[in-house]
Design an enzyme around this catalytic site. Sequence first.
Site, PDB file in Angstrom:
ATOM      1  N   TYR A 108      24.972  49.212  32.822  1.00  0.00           N
ATOM      2  CA  TYR A 108      24.644  50.569  33.281  1.00  0.00           C
ATOM      3  C   TYR A 108      23.529  51.228  32.480  1.00  0.00           C
ATOM      4  O   TYR A 108      22.489  51.571  33.031  1.00  0.00           O
ATOM      5  CB  TYR A 108      25.901  51.450  33.256  1.00  0.00           C
ATOM      6  CG  TYR A 108      27.008  50.871  34.115  1.00  0.00           C
ATOM      7  CD1 TYR A 108      26.862  50.802  35.498  1.00  0.00           C
ATOM      8  CD2 TYR A 108      28.168  50.353  33.550  1.00  0.00           C
ATOM      9  CE1 TYR A 108      27.852  50.241  36.286  1.00  0.00           C
ATOM     10  CE2 TYR A 108      29.163  49.795  34.335  1.00  0.00           C
ATOM     11  CZ  TYR A 108      29.000  49.737  35.698  1.00  0.00           C
ATOM     12  OH  TYR A 108      29.971  49.176  36.484  1.00  0.00           O
ATOM     13  N   PRO A 121      28.188  54.591  43.147  1.00  0.00           N
ATOM     14  CA  PRO A 121      28.890  54.461  44.427  1.00  0.00           C
ATOM     15  C   PRO A 121      29.169  55.832  45.049  1.00  0.00           C
ATOM     16  O   PRO A 121      29.213  56.850  44.347  1.00  0.00           O
ATOM     17  CB  PRO A 121      30.212  53.780  44.047  1.00  0.00           C
ATOM     18  CG  PRO A 121      30.009  53.255  42.664  1.00  0.00           C
ATOM     19  CD  PRO A 121      29.027  54.189  42.026  1.00  0.00           C
ATOM     20  N   HIS A 344      28.215  55.651  37.665  1.00  0.00           N
ATOM     21  CA  HIS A 344      29.143  54.550  37.427  1.00  0.00           C
ATOM     22  C   HIS A 344      29.432  54.243  35.954  1.00  0.00           C
ATOM     23  O   HIS A 344      30.453  53.610  35.642  1.00  0.00           O
ATOM     24  CB  HIS A 344      28.544  53.297  38.090  1.00  0.00           C
ATOM     25  CG  HIS A 344      29.539  52.316  38.595  1.00  0.00           C
ATOM     26  ND1 HIS A 344      30.776  52.163  38.036  1.00  0.00           N
ATOM     27  CD2 HIS A 344      29.473  51.416  39.605  1.00  0.00           C
ATOM     28  CE1 HIS A 344      31.434  51.208  38.684  1.00  0.00           C
ATOM     29  NE2 HIS A 344      30.667  50.747  39.645  1.00  0.00           N
ATOM     30  N   SER A 425      51.783  39.135  56.871  1.00  0.00           N
ATOM     31  CA  SER A 425      52.797  38.552  57.750  1.00  0.00           C
ATOM     32  C   SER A 425      52.615  37.038  57.879  1.00  0.00           C
ATOM     33  O   SER A 425      53.537  36.325  58.258  1.00  0.00           O
ATOM     34  CB  SER A 425      52.761  39.221  59.129  1.00  0.00           C
ATOM     35  OG  SER A 425      51.572  38.846  59.796  1.00  0.00           O
ATOM     36  N   SER A 429      47.247  36.407  51.045  1.00  0.00           N
ATOM     37  CA  SER A 429      46.806  37.598  50.307  1.00  0.00           C
ATOM     38  C   SER A 429      45.750  38.340  51.131  1.00  0.00           C
ATOM     39  O   SER A 429      44.739  37.750  51.537  1.00  0.00           O
ATOM     40  CB  SER A 429      46.211  37.158  48.965  1.00  0.00           C
ATOM     41  OG  SER A 429      45.113  37.964  48.623  1.00  0.00           O
ATOM     42  N   PRO A 430      45.966  39.641  51.389  1.00  0.00           N
ATOM     43  CA  PRO A 430      44.983  40.394  52.180  1.00  0.00           C
ATOM     44  C   PRO A 430      43.595  40.396  51.555  1.00  0.00           C
ATOM     45  O   PRO A 430      42.588  40.273  52.260  1.00  0.00           O
ATOM     46  CB  PRO A 430      45.560  41.819  52.212  1.00  0.00           C
ATOM     47  CG  PRO A 430      47.022  41.664  51.957  1.00  0.00           C
ATOM     48  CD  PRO A 430      47.160  40.456  51.068  1.00  0.00           C
ATOM     49  N   SER A 455      34.466  42.388  42.252  1.00  0.00           N
ATOM     50  CA  SER A 455      34.983  43.042  41.033  1.00  0.00           C
ATOM     51  C   SER A 455      36.476  42.842  40.932  1.00  0.00           C
ATOM     52  O   SER A 455      37.192  42.948  41.925  1.00  0.00           O
ATOM     53  CB  SER A 455      34.768  44.547  41.052  1.00  0.00           C
ATOM     54  OG  SER A 455      33.585  44.889  41.600  1.00  0.00           O
ATOM     55  N   THR A 466      35.830  45.579  34.131  1.00  0.00           N
ATOM     56  CA  THR A 466      35.953  44.597  35.222  1.00  0.00           C
ATOM     57  C   THR A 466      35.433  43.229  34.798  1.00  0.00           C
ATOM     58  O   THR A 466      34.658  43.109  33.858  1.00  0.00           O
ATOM     59  CB  THR A 466      35.102  45.005  36.448  1.00  0.00           C
ATOM     60  OG1 THR A 466      33.767  45.186  36.007  1.00  0.00           O
ATOM     61  CG2 THR A 466      35.627  46.226  37.134  1.00  0.00           C
ATOM     62  N   SER A 555      33.567  44.506  46.687  1.00  0.00           N
ATOM     63  CA  SER A 555      34.680  45.066  45.928  1.00  0.00           C
ATOM     64  C   SER A 555      35.707  45.659  46.881  1.00  0.00           C
ATOM     65  O   SER A 555      35.355  46.276  47.881  1.00  0.00           O
ATOM     66  CB  SER A 555      34.163  46.167  45.001  1.00  0.00           C
ATOM     67  OG  SER A 555      35.208  46.609  44.177  1.00  0.00           O
TER      68      SER A 555
HETATM   69  N1  COA Z   1      52.014  36.835  51.159  1.00  0.00           N
HETATM   70  C1  COA Z   1      52.413  38.099  51.395  1.00  0.00           C
HETATM   71  N2  COA Z   1      51.934  39.162  50.715  1.00  0.00           N
HETATM   72  C2  COA Z   1      51.003  38.923  49.768  1.00  0.00           C
HETATM   73  C3  COA Z   1      50.531  37.630  49.490  1.00  0.00           C
HETATM   74  C4  COA Z   1      51.088  36.553  50.232  1.00  0.00           C
HETATM   75  N3  COA Z   1      50.718  35.287  50.028  1.00  0.00           N
HETATM   76  N4  COA Z   1      49.620  37.710  48.503  1.00  0.00           N
HETATM   77  C5  COA Z   1      49.510  39.000  48.168  1.00  0.00           C
HETATM   78  N5  COA Z   1      50.354  39.731  48.934  1.00  0.00           N
HETATM   79  C6  COA Z   1      50.600  41.173  48.870  1.00  0.00           C
HETATM   80  C7  COA Z   1      50.675  41.647  47.429  1.00  0.00           C
HETATM   81  O1  COA Z   1      51.964  41.457  46.912  1.00  0.00           O
HETATM   82  C8  COA Z   1      50.321  43.099  47.581  1.00  0.00           C
HETATM   83  O2  COA Z   1      51.465  43.768  48.071  1.00  0.00           O
HETATM   84  P1  COA Z   1      51.701  45.353  47.989  1.00  0.00           P
HETATM   85  O3  COA Z   1      50.845  45.931  49.047  1.00  0.00           O
HETATM   86  O4  COA Z   1      53.124  45.507  48.274  1.00  0.00           O
HETATM   87  O5  COA Z   1      51.311  45.764  46.627  1.00  0.00           O
HETATM   88  C9  COA Z   1      49.276  43.081  48.664  1.00  0.00           C
HETATM   89  O6  COA Z   1      49.502  41.868  49.400  1.00  0.00           O
HETATM   90  C10 COA Z   1      47.857  43.103  48.166  1.00  0.00           C
HETATM   91  O7  COA Z   1      47.567  41.992  47.359  1.00  0.00           O
HETATM   92  P2  COA Z   1      46.162  41.246  47.400  1.00  0.00           P
HETATM   93  O8  COA Z   1      45.452  41.596  48.637  1.00  0.00           O
HETATM   94  O9  COA Z   1      46.355  39.821  47.106  1.00  0.00           O
HETATM   95  O10 COA Z   1      45.318  41.807  46.196  1.00  0.00           O
HETATM   96  P3  COA Z   1      45.311  43.138  45.390  1.00  0.00           P
HETATM   97  O11 COA Z   1      45.593  44.314  46.212  1.00  0.00           O
HETATM   98  O12 COA Z   1      46.134  42.877  44.202  1.00  0.00           O
HETATM   99  O13 COA Z   1      43.778  43.236  44.973  1.00  0.00           O
HETATM  100  C11 COA Z   1      41.913  42.831  43.526  1.00  0.00           C
HETATM  101  C12 COA Z   1      43.078  42.215  44.334  1.00  0.00           C
HETATM  102  C13 COA Z   1      41.103  41.730  42.924  1.00  0.00           C
HETATM  103  C14 COA Z   1      41.024  43.653  44.453  1.00  0.00           C
HETATM  104  C15 COA Z   1      42.521  43.748  42.460  1.00  0.00           C
HETATM  105  O14 COA Z   1      43.362  43.022  41.614  1.00  0.00           O
HETATM  106  C16 COA Z   1      41.489  44.399  41.563  1.00  0.00           C
HETATM  107  O15 COA Z   1      41.195  43.927  40.492  1.00  0.00           O
HETATM  108  N6  COA Z   1      40.928  45.553  41.978  1.00  0.00           N
HETATM  109  C17 COA Z   1      39.980  46.285  41.160  1.00  0.00           C
HETATM  110  C18 COA Z   1      38.713  46.323  41.825  1.00  0.00           C
HETATM  111  C19 COA Z   1      37.727  47.160  41.052  1.00  0.00           C
HETATM  112  O16 COA Z   1      37.948  47.581  39.941  1.00  0.00           O
HETATM  113  N7  COA Z   1      36.613  47.434  41.668  1.00  0.00           N
HETATM  114  C20 COA Z   1      35.610  48.227  41.052  1.00  0.00           C
HETATM  115  C21 COA Z   1      34.870  48.958  42.095  1.00  0.00           C
HETATM  116  S1  COA Z   1      33.670  50.033  41.402  1.00  0.00           S
END
Ligand code: COA
Length: 627
Positions: A108, A121, A344, A425, A429-430, A455, A466, A555
């Site tokens: 930064y 952002p 940021h 479902s 992982s979403p 990120s 991050t 991100s």
């Molecule tokens: N089956 C069913 N559910 C699952 C699954 C699977 N195989 N894998 C994950 N899920 C669920 C998780 O348990 C979670 O459930 P919840 O909604 O009940 O909490 C949900 O799906 C979301 O998980 P997932 O999509 O895998 O990832 P996440 O939400 O943990 O996000 C990152 C991942 C990397 C985005 C997050 O860890 C992160 O670091 N975010 C920070 C980003 C950041 O700082 N950005 C900076 C921008 S300036």
Amino acid sequence: MLSTFVRAALRPAMVKPCSLVKPLVLVPERCLHQEALPKLPVPPLKQTCQRYLAMLEPIVSQDELEHTRQLVQEFLSGGVGERLQKSLERRARKTDNWLSEWWRQSAYLDCRMPVAVYTSPGVVLPRMHFQDRQGQMRFAAKLITGVLEFKRMIDSDTLPVEYLSGKPLCMDQYYQILNSCRVPGPKRDTVVNHAIGKSSPTHITVVHNFQFFILDVCNSDGSPLTVDQIYMQLEKIWNSSLQTNKEPVGILTSQHRNTWGKAYNNLIKDRTNKESVRAIQKSIFTVCLDAPMPRVSDELYKSRVAAQVLHGGGARWNSGNRWFDKTLQFIVGEDGTCGLVYEHAPAEGPPIVFLIDYVVECMRRTEIVRSPMVPLATPQKLRFNITPEVKRDIEKAKQNMNMMVHDLDVNVLLFSHFGRNLPKSHKLSPDAFVQMALQLAYFRMYDMCCSTYESVTLRMFKYGRTDNIRSTTLDSLNFVQAMEDPAKQNTERMALLRKAVETHRKMTHDAIHGQAIDRHILGLRLQAIEDLTSMPQIFMDTSYAVAQHYNLSTSQVGSKTDCVMCFGPMVPDGYGVCYNPMDEHMNLAITAFNSCEETHAAKFAKAVEDALLDMQALCEDTAKATQ
Ligand code: COA
């Protein structure tokens, strides 16, 4: 906000009332929580080198990879790598976080590109339908009150600690986003936080028609102004800034940092200007009351707002209605535009969006109750003396801003077909699902994959910011190739999707636990510079340049509010993609540069939409087949 973050339930109504003038004091509970956080580890050198080579496989040629393999071998066996690793480990022992200060500077504060579009952002909030100007002012007054309630939670240390996978997260970023401002320097900028060490400021700044005002949000006894009082003060501000021919001094902050650094010195030579700038820098945050923008179709509305929050729309519109160095600026437009832009350097998106969720909830509960008439001084207008030199700098800034506005291509995709419940479902992982859709979209448009940045939080560690998940892997490549290969069956494609998603999940897990490769590699490079050793060959290599050229910079920033964060691309021929996967729909903001003939935000958005739909069909077809 991270969906897997668990927070203590927030009940704004129960926040202990306390004076806004309370200085930031670390009370024992917060200290205990912060002090107990683990230190960011330095990953094993061999592990990072192996993962570095594996990461390169899908994005460089065989020859390049072979050459890099040799360089990595020399780096490991020649002693250079070990020496740098030892220095890094020493740094880690001596500091709270071996990375955080380096990261803040290199990512930064050393960056000389304008903060507008390039690093700051924006967040697009749902459109408001104000009936009249009073509606806009009431909304702004409620918003200000909500942010001040949030501030009280920070000041009184009642902000609930966030958790990820059962582990507490570092909350430091929340303490950096209010009362702070970036200040340009000749080679490196700084961020000054005015709440630290001294008594906390009690004013915000409001800007309307390019004119800045100090709005004191405390009564003389230290009690906060009511919503009604803030509303009345905003009315006074509005009425004192009806002229539309004022010089847009704030547009200076949108310049290239060296240019702005010089212009800043010109500007603050004058004492009045210096005091005005200081009042903006010291304020708790800024509210920008924007002029209406040209109308666009409903379909394009969100994309237009995304552009407005990122750059203000140009010199003719609201780009001068900003102080881009200010950490937090809320935007409330006469035409119902609502959002924010943030600088940021002090924080990542998730704390900002958490603040938004809190404020939106507060605003829902807030009623404007007529306050007893306590005469309040009219908010002070900040004066600027526009010397010919400053005038010239403003003209230059206007031209550059207009070029940036023309160059930025923004498309907000409101994907209504499904949200994160669909991948869940299917036991996927979403986040990884969306990342694979981005990989598929890119592959379909360019017939290749590219270096991709996602990120990932390091907040499990003290002062963690991050790291980067490299979403392009051999597994993601196998999946996208199979999707494009008519000879492949859906069962095979689905198996490849699952494998790619699993690989992504594993990388996410490693990264969250401090075992990703990018910050470690950065640390080794910065350590080489600090130790004044010659730059190791691995950093002079084509593969390294390819790996650092992120055509996809992505991100996930999730929230409860139906909003979307947006940011510019990292490279001239790349895309910036920020997404908010909600339960039943997703918001994605995609940016590119018009000056690059190969990129096109709307086309990429369409490709992402198609990829998501094709992946939905794939999941559903294969699920039916196995029933
Ligand atoms: N089956 C069913 N559910 C699952 C699954 C699977 N195989 N894998 C994950 N899920 C669920 C998780 O348990 C979670 O459930 P919840 O909604 O009940 O909490 C949900 O799906 C979301 O998980 P997932 O999509 O895998 O990832 P996440 O939400 O943990 O996000 C990152 C991942 C990397 C985005 C997050 O860890 C992160 O670091 N975010 C920070 C980003 C950041 O700082 N950005 C900076 C921008 S300036």
